[in-house]
Design an enzyme around this catalytic site. Structure first.
Site, PDB file in Angstrom:
ATOM      1  N   ASP A  95     -44.011  -5.938  -7.087  1.00  0.00           N
ATOM      2  CA  ASP A  95     -43.875  -6.063  -5.638  1.00  0.00           C
ATOM      3  C   ASP A  95     -45.252  -6.222  -5.007  1.00  0.00           C
ATOM      4  O   ASP A  95     -46.191  -5.507  -5.358  1.00  0.00           O
ATOM      5  CB  ASP A  95     -43.170  -4.823  -5.067  1.00  0.00           C
ATOM      6  N   HIS A 113     -47.522  -6.242   8.302  1.00  0.00           N
ATOM      7  CA  HIS A 113     -46.987  -5.014   7.704  1.00  0.00           C
ATOM      8  C   HIS A 113     -48.134  -4.154   7.167  1.00  0.00           C
ATOM      9  O   HIS A 113     -48.181  -2.941   7.400  1.00  0.00           O
ATOM     10  CB  HIS A 113     -46.005  -5.374   6.587  1.00  0.00           C
ATOM     11  N   GLU A 141     -36.827  -1.723   3.036  1.00  0.00           N
ATOM     12  CA  GLU A 141     -37.873  -2.730   3.212  1.00  0.00           C
ATOM     13  C   GLU A 141     -37.222  -4.098   3.074  1.00  0.00           C
ATOM     14  O   GLU A 141     -36.625  -4.413   2.042  1.00  0.00           O
ATOM     15  CB  GLU A 141     -38.993  -2.562   2.178  1.00  0.00           C
ATOM     16  N   GLU A 189     -37.276  -7.697   2.282  1.00  0.00           N
ATOM     17  CA  GLU A 189     -38.166  -8.529   1.475  1.00  0.00           C
ATOM     18  C   GLU A 189     -37.413  -9.735   0.907  1.00  0.00           C
ATOM     19  O   GLU A 189     -36.180  -9.762   0.875  1.00  0.00           O
ATOM     20  CB  GLU A 189     -38.733  -7.738   0.285  1.00  0.00           C
ATOM     21  N   ASP A 220     -36.383  -3.069  -0.923  1.00  0.00           N
ATOM     22  CA  ASP A 220     -37.230  -2.184  -1.720  1.00  0.00           C
ATOM     23  C   ASP A 220     -37.193  -0.788  -1.080  1.00  0.00           C
ATOM     24  O   ASP A 220     -38.129  -0.366  -0.413  1.00  0.00           O
ATOM     25  CB  ASP A 220     -38.652  -2.760  -1.752  1.00  0.00           C
ATOM     26  N   ARG A 272     -40.721   7.575   2.216  1.00  0.00           N
ATOM     27  CA  ARG A 272     -42.060   7.520   2.807  1.00  0.00           C
ATOM     28  C   ARG A 272     -42.851   8.806   2.632  1.00  0.00           C
ATOM     29  O   ARG A 272     -44.075   8.767   2.476  1.00  0.00           O
ATOM     30  CB  ARG A 272     -41.952   7.177   4.299  1.00  0.00           C
ATOM     31  N   GLN A 311     -44.005   8.775  -0.906  1.00  0.00           N
ATOM     32  CA  GLN A 311     -45.009   7.715  -1.031  1.00  0.00           C
ATOM     33  C   GLN A 311     -46.351   8.157  -0.453  1.00  0.00           C
ATOM     34  O   GLN A 311     -47.405   7.990  -1.068  1.00  0.00           O
ATOM     35  CB  GLN A 311     -44.506   6.456  -0.299  1.00  0.00           C
ATOM     36  N   LYS A 337     -40.872   4.765  -4.696  1.00  0.00           N
ATOM     37  CA  LYS A 337     -40.215   3.450  -4.694  1.00  0.00           C
ATOM     38  C   LYS A 337     -39.460   3.131  -5.976  1.00  0.00           C
ATOM     39  O   LYS A 337     -38.804   2.095  -6.043  1.00  0.00           O
ATOM     40  CB  LYS A 337     -41.263   2.358  -4.447  1.00  0.00           C
ATOM     41  N   THR A 364     -33.994  -0.515  -6.165  1.00  0.00           N
ATOM     42  CA  THR A 364     -34.334  -1.745  -5.458  1.00  0.00           C
ATOM     43  C   THR A 364     -33.083  -2.617  -5.505  1.00  0.00           C
ATOM     44  O   THR A 364     -32.552  -2.855  -6.588  1.00  0.00           O
ATOM     45  CB  THR A 364     -35.499  -2.480  -6.156  1.00  0.00           C
ATOM     46  N   GLU A 395     -42.358   1.315  10.288  1.00  0.00           N
ATOM     47  CA  GLU A 395     -43.052   0.613  11.366  1.00  0.00           C
ATOM     48  C   GLU A 395     -42.292   0.724  12.688  1.00  0.00           C
ATOM     49  O   GLU A 395     -42.894   0.984  13.733  1.00  0.00           O
ATOM     50  CB  GLU A 395     -43.201  -0.868  11.024  1.00  0.00           C
TER      51      GLU A 395
HETATM   52 MN    MN Z   1     -41.963  -3.171  -0.989  1.00  0.00          MN
END
Ligand code: MN
Length: 431
Positions: free
Chosen positions: A135, A142, A208, A210, A242, A246, A249, A262, A266, A379
């Site tokens: 990834d 971002h 996420e 993507e 994904d 948080r 992470q 993560k 997925t 975000e």
């Molecule tokens: Mn990602």
């Protein structure tokens, strides 16, 4: 022009003009027509799946230069490994068979009965065995926004950002097909204001938005893929969620990057949209300044104009809310640059490897306004500081148990749309 994307092309089947899967799309997937049937390769057309194994068996579809059946297989792997000339040949034959003015299939009722499977009855599976998943972090908006949230405005964008596509080696074993439930992971994190970490269900589960792509032939160990040759390595594109924890992470990611935050799941959409179908929607990406080093320099437009959305269906089945609306063209680094960089040191990519570009975000919009151009809740809510209000009266800083996230993507042409279908997942409570 490639005749398979001619806007005037039409099928003998009735296809809704605003659907994701017109005859110009023909994405590949792996499916079971009925429970218990052997999985095989298909292509989406309107509300139908074209059973490519039947067409191959009848000699109506031939994959050149490959011995044995390629499409009566439970994976797209052999077709991916067959390379771009074979992909072109299969797509051309398939497009011709499905045209309104081609009688072979159109006028053979018995054969049509075998070949066309009602999509709603079928089970869609992972398109291939994914050996490796990587990834990237290719949306500059971002990266700047997340950097500001995690490290502050001064250190938001790492100094190497405009020089190389940042990525990490992800976990292939936990890549699942759309529809697979997502179990809230447990992990270690340090709650805000606490001195010591705790272990428990993540409190900051996020999506996420993507787009990823599957590698075709791949390259030999020690032989980098030149950026100009990289387009030949892309078999096709899918939507990718994904999922991210948080809090986990943020506590773990320095110095080696994401790990348990993560690697728990997925999701990918089941239909693999080909570069041939996307070609009419190729467009310039953001200007790259400073100019990248020679091994990352490309000529001509390398981005794709794909509209992307993330929708939340709140737990309990409340009114769906569009959280994100953005566009794949926002990515600072292009897929071909990511392939060139990934292999620059000699790393080998193999058929079916999955690369994804990272969360797609545009410049942050005004706080509190939905849909947001940002591709994740981290975000949108500024890590929970500005929760979004839902029509059912609840709020979300992050995902709740029972929430469903649905990703969608499509290219809007004047006469048809090239859609990706859906990538969906529902959050289950921690075990
Ligand atoms: Mn990602």
């Amino acid at each position: 022009m490639d005749p398979t994307v001619d806007p005037a092309l039409r099928s003998f089947l009735d296809i809704a003009p605003d659907g994701d899967f017109p005859i110009q799309n023909l994405p590949y997937g792996v499916f079971r027509p009925q429970p218990g049937d052997a999985p095989r390769v298909g292509a989406a057309l309107g509300d139908w799946i074209v059973d490519l194994a039947v067409l191959e068996e009848r000699g109506l579809l031939q994959v050149p230069d490959v011995a044995g059946p390629v499409l009566a297989r439970p994976t797209l792997g052999p077709l991916m490994a067959a390379g771009p000339a074979a992909w072109r040949a299969v797509r051309t034959q398939l497009s011709r068979l499905l045209r309104h003015d081609e009688p072979t299939l159109r006028d053979d009722v018995a054969l049509r009965d075998q070949v066309f499977v009602w999509a709603a009855d079928a089970e869609l599976l992972l398109p291939c065995a994914i050996g490796d998943y990587t990834d990237f972090y290719a949306s500059r908006h971002h990266a700047e926004h997340v950097g500001r949230i995690f490290r502050g405005a001064q250190a938001a964008l790492p100094p190497q950002y405009p020089h190389l596509p940042i990525g990490y080696h992800g976990r292939a074993s936990s890549v699942v097909v759309s529809g697979t439930p997502i179990r809230r992971p447990r992990g270690q994190y340090r709650p805000a204001g606490a001195d010591a970490p705790v272990f428990g269900p993540t409190r900051e589960l996020d999506y996420e938005l993507e787009v990823g792509w599957f590698i075709g032939r791949g390259n030999a160990l020690g032989e980098p893929v030149a950026v100009a040759r990289a387009p030949h390595q892309i078999f096709g594109f899918v939507l990718v969620n994904d999922w991210s924890a948080r809090d986990v992470q943020q506590w773990e990611y320095v110095p080696l990057g994401p790990f348990l935050g993560k690697n728990f799941a997925t999701s990918v959409s089941p239909w693999v949209v080909t570069p041939a179908a996307l070609e009419p929607f190729r467009c310039p990406g953001p200007a790259q300044e400073p100019e990248p080093l020679p091994y990352l320099r490309t000529k001509g437009p390398q981005a794709y104009d794909v509209r992307l959305e993330a929708e939340l269906v709140p737990a309990g089945g409340g009114v769906p809310v569009l959280l994100t609306r953005t566009n794949l063209r926002e990515l600072y680094w292009s897929p071909v640059q990511m392939i060139a960089h990934h292999t620059a040191g000699g790393c080998n990519l193999r058929p079916g490897d999955l690369l994804a570009g990272g969360t797609v975000s545009g410049p942050p919009g005004p706080p509190g306004v939905l849909p947001s151009p940002c591709g994740c809740l981290l975000e949108i809510t500024e890590r929970g500081a500005l929760p979004v209000a839902l029509p059912d009266g609840t709020t979300r800083a992050f995902l709740a148990d029972g929430d469903t996230v649905i990703l969608r993507g499509y290219c809007e042409g004047p006469d048809y749309r090239i859609g990706f279908g859906e990538c969906r997942g529902t959050v289950l409570a921690a075990s």
